[in-house]
Design a protein around this motif. Sequence first.
Motif: not given
Length: 418
Positions: A405-418
């Motif tokens: 599997i080419r996969g991800y265990r975690s990935m930190q993000v922030q969301v920015h509304p319009w």
Amino acid sequence: MLDTVKHLRMLDQDPFGIALDKIDVSQAELYEHDAQWGFFERLRKEDPVHYCADSEYGPFWSVTKFNDIAHVEKNHQLFSSEPTITIADLPEAIPFQSFIQMDPPKHDVHRAAVQPVVAPANLAKLEPIIRERVGKILDELPVGESFDWVERVSIELTTQMLATLFDFPFEERRKLTFWSDATTGAPDISGGDFITPEDRDVALADCGEHFVRLWHQRVSKPGNDLISMLAHSERTRNMIDSPMEYLGNIILLIIGGNDTTRNSITGGVLALNQNPAEYDKLRRDPTLIPNMVSEIIRWQTPILGMRRRAMQDTELFGKQVRRHDKVMMWYVSGNRDDEVIADPMSFKVDRENARHHLSFGFGIHRCMGNRLAEMQLRVSWEEIMKRFRMVEVVGNPVRAKSNIIRGYRSMQVQVHPW
């Protein structure tokens, strides 16, 4: 367990400096660090059908070019899926049988039994359910703080979808994710470090108990779900008498519905962050989403590759392959073949002919759920773009250690509304 001392560690090597016969692309560490590209580039250029004589999984051939992979995939009479499609031989404790590791005619019978769940009419019924659930997940995301996209979005969406397809108890749906990760995440199967083989065997026994119980419930009270289809199909209604075959098919459907879509949802966010000009194109023209979905699936290549077994001595593009040799088709390499795909290392949301990729396979084993996966990704991105100008990656993703599997265990993000 993997013996990392005995074999040359690829992660420490220069892909273009190491002796060609020492290259071993089966090492899970490569994919954990996204360090496989140089090795595959060299193999495509210098030795596209490459023999590795000494790996943790025994000797094997690597087929690395797009058209060569398609040739092997389509010739199932010569290159068999039995007994397994992983580079590792299955441990005795888990002698799975599922239709992805069967040849015709048995393969065709089992695949046909569950095919109706992804028929166009059923997909049309599923789309509003998916859209509603995606919207709820996205509306509950925290604005102005970082969070794990894998945990909050990718896993949650795909697990909810799996629970729907199986009519699995919704409050227990995270068990499906765990069983999927447990199956592919142990060192003896994929070189992974998610779980020990002993704990994996316990998890799969638990999975088997749950699904045997559900089978017997659906025999007396069927619904429009995958288990009911297997239990009531004339051709598979006795599958429960072969419990490892039943469990193998269930695990296949769980992995197919979890790992692939889940990691493509994560991979798409990462790709857009790494290619900001493409994110700008998408913001200007959201009608590019369906095309972008195909590009995400190519770029991500969630299943790294699959194994076949030579049924007889044969010549494969100038190489003499012996009967019973392992032949690995590396989709992750074929999807970067510049003889077939223009500028393949680039991510382009408006790529021409974007659906021409290897991620779903070819021939009789072409991914049964490909349209469902595309629909989930399309709906997800339509709903994301309604709400957020950007999903910003704010930390390095933690990748899965796996040669499956080419996969991800975690990935930190922030969301920015319009």
